[in-house]
Design a protein around this motif. Structure first.
Motif, short mmCIF file in Angstrom:
data_model
loop_
_atom_site.label_atom_id
_atom_site.label_comp_id
_atom_site.label_asym_id
_atom_site.label_seq_id
_atom_site.Cartn_x
_atom_site.Cartn_y
_atom_site.Cartn_z
N GLY A 4 0.83 -1.19 0.00
CA GLY A 4 0.00 0.00 0.00
C GLY A 4 0.87 1.25 0.00
N GLU A 5 0.58 2.16 0.92
CA GLU A 5 1.32 3.42 0.99
C GLU A 5 2.74 3.17 1.51
OE1 GLU A 5 1.24 7.73 3.32
OE2 GLU A 5 -0.46 6.35 3.48
N ILE A 6 3.73 3.68 0.77
CA ILE A 6 5.14 3.49 1.11
C ILE A 6 5.81 4.83 1.37
CG2 ILE A 6 7.38 2.64 0.29
CD1 ILE A 6 5.40 0.43 0.88
N VAL A 7 6.66 4.88 2.42
CA VAL A 7 7.46 6.07 2.69
C VAL A 7 8.92 5.64 2.86
CG1 VAL A 7 5.54 7.28 3.80
CG2 VAL A 7 7.14 5.96 5.20
N ARG A 8 9.83 6.60 2.69
CA ARG A 8 11.25 6.33 2.88
C ARG A 8 11.70 6.80 4.26
NH1 ARG A 8 15.09 6.48 -2.31
NH2 ARG A 8 13.65 5.72 -3.91
N GLY A 9 12.72 6.15 4.77
CA GLY A 9 13.27 6.54 6.05
C GLY A 9 14.75 6.21 6.14
N ILE A 10 15.36 6.58 7.25
CA ILE A 10 16.77 6.29 7.50
C ILE A 10 16.87 5.46 8.78
CG2 ILE A 10 19.05 7.26 7.96
CD1 ILE A 10 18.06 7.78 5.14
N PHE A 11 17.49 4.28 8.64
CA PHE A 11 17.61 3.37 9.77
C PHE A 11 18.56 3.93 10.82
CE2 PHE A 11 19.45 -0.23 12.05
CZ PHE A 11 18.31 -0.94 12.40
N GLU A 12 18.16 3.83 12.09
CA GLU A 12 19.00 4.28 13.21
C GLU A 12 19.54 3.08 13.99
OE1 GLU A 12 20.84 6.70 16.17
OE2 GLU A 12 20.32 6.94 14.06
N LYS A 13 18.66 2.29 14.60
CA LYS A 13 19.12 1.12 15.33
C LYS A 13 17.94 0.17 15.57
CE LYS A 13 18.51 3.00 20.02
NZ LYS A 13 19.18 3.32 21.30
N LEU A 39 19.70 -10.05 10.20
CA LEU A 39 19.78 -8.96 9.22
C LEU A 39 20.88 -7.95 9.55
CD1 LEU A 39 15.94 -8.27 8.83
CD2 LEU A 39 17.34 -9.78 7.43
N LYS A 40 21.95 -8.40 10.21
CA LYS A 40 22.99 -7.47 10.64
C LYS A 40 23.68 -6.78 9.47
CE LYS A 40 24.07 -9.71 15.05
NZ LYS A 40 25.12 -10.40 15.85
N GLU A 41 23.80 -7.49 8.35
CA GLU A 41 24.49 -6.90 7.20
C GLU A 41 23.65 -5.83 6.52
OE1 GLU A 41 21.74 -9.81 5.50
OE2 GLU A 41 23.01 -9.79 7.28
N LEU A 42 22.36 -5.80 6.81
CA LEU A 42 21.45 -4.82 6.21
C LEU A 42 21.13 -3.67 7.15
CD1 LEU A 42 18.92 -7.25 4.47
CD2 LEU A 42 20.73 -5.93 3.38
N PHE A 43 20.87 -3.99 8.39
CA PHE A 43 20.47 -2.97 9.36
C PHE A 43 21.69 -2.24 9.92
CE2 PHE A 43 16.11 -4.98 10.54
CZ PHE A 43 15.54 -4.35 9.44
N GLN A 44 22.23 -1.37 9.09
CA GLN A 44 23.36 -0.54 9.47
C GLN A 44 22.88 0.90 9.68
OE1 GLN A 44 26.61 -1.64 9.93
NE2 GLN A 44 25.73 -3.68 9.68
N PRO A 45 23.39 1.60 10.70
CA PRO A 45 22.98 2.99 10.91
C PRO A 45 23.19 3.83 9.66
CG PRO A 45 24.25 2.18 12.77
CD PRO A 45 24.35 1.12 11.71
N GLY A 46 22.17 4.57 9.28
CA GLY A 46 22.25 5.42 8.10
C GLY A 46 21.72 4.77 6.83
N ALA A 47 21.38 3.48 6.88
CA ALA A 47 20.86 2.80 5.69
C ALA A 47 19.47 3.33 5.35
CB ALA A 47 20.80 1.29 5.91
N GLU A 48 19.22 3.49 4.06
CA GLU A 48 17.90 3.93 3.63
C GLU A 48 16.95 2.75 3.64
OE1 GLU A 48 15.81 6.64 0.12
OE2 GLU A 48 17.93 6.08 -0.03
N VAL A 49 15.73 2.98 4.10
CA VAL A 49 14.74 1.91 4.21
C VAL A 49 13.41 2.35 3.60
CG1 VAL A 49 15.79 0.84 6.24
CG2 VAL A 49 14.05 2.63 6.54
N LEU A 50 12.63 1.36 3.21
CA LEU A 50 11.26 1.58 2.77
C LEU A 50 10.33 1.07 3.85
CD1 LEU A 50 11.43 0.35 -0.95
CD2 LEU A 50 11.43 2.71 -0.14
#
Length: 229
Positions: A4-13, A39-50
């Motif tokens: 459905g509705e998607i927004v972008r964000g920046i992963f923190e922790k 998911l340690k290789e993906l969830f890095q601080p500053g990573a862009e997420v949907l």
């Protein structure tokens, strides 16, 4: 499948298996994680997420992370998405190794397990167990990213079903593009890797397909070579 509705964000922790902190438009909020893997290789601080938005008043969080940007490519991390994508692909006859089916149903109990898909093909009956794959390193994708006793149990029971005459397959849905082969993650879970070999010897088809991941969905795409040893 489409979201459905998607927004972008920046992963923190990540706070725990279910909750992470993300910045959306500069505001830090807590969001749901649709995957309990490491998911340690993906969830890095500053990573862009949907993130998928929900208006469910019973939810404690308004947003759920569904994908992470890795090396300019989206990796879908929604643990429910592979089953939906696999169902659509099998129903549409897109998996060459399976072919056209006459009947398809989700989550059917057999013995002590509940397999993801049950199908009929002429006089044959069969089961397909679906596993989502997000772990990638230099073009090699692996499963699991954490020990999975439940996953090993399913694989062994699928092998038993194959020995009893059912047509069985394990479909690894790789939730990204750009990979060159799939291997079991023996270092993380040797029992699962051994079970996969036993299943293959029993006649279970071991399949892997990559996906096209967009900002609002994911579709099954191309077969990925499988290497079990």
């Amino acid at each position: 499948m489409k979201y459905g509705e998607i927004v972008r964000g920046i992963f923190e922790k990540r706070i725990n298996r279910f909750i992470s902190e993300v910045y959306i438009d500069g505001v830090k909020i807590q969001v749901h994680v649709k995957n309990t893997g490491r998911l340690k290789e993906l969830f890095q601080p500053g990573a862009e997420v949907l993130l998928e938005s929900t208006n469910n008043p019973n939810r404690k969080t308004k947003y759920s992370i569904i994908a992470v940007l890795k090396e300019n490519n989206w990796v879908n991390i929604d643990s429910q998405a592979p089953n939906a994508v696999a169902f659509d692909a099998v129903k549409e006859g897109k998996i060459t190794e399976i072919g056209e089916v006459d009947f398809l149903k989700r989550e059917v109990t057999y013995g002590a397990s509940r397999f993801d898909l049950y199908f009929k093909q002429g006089d044959e009956e069969g089961f397909i167990e679906v596993k989502g794959v997000t772990l990638e390193n230099e073009g090699i994708v692996m499963f699991p990213d954490a020990p999975t006793t439940r996953g090993t149990k399913h694989v062994l029971e699928l092998a038993e079903a194959a020995e009893k005459g059912y047509r069985c397959a394990i479909l690894f849905v790789v939730q990204l593009k750009g990979c060159r082969k799939f291997v079991p993650n023996r270092e993380t879970d040797p029992a699962f890797a051994d079970a996969l070999l036993k299943a293959a010897e029993a006649g279970v088809q071991i399949l892997a397909y990559d996906t096209v991941v967009t900002e609002d969905g994911m579709t099954l795409d191309s077969a990925v070579p499988v290497e079990l040893i």
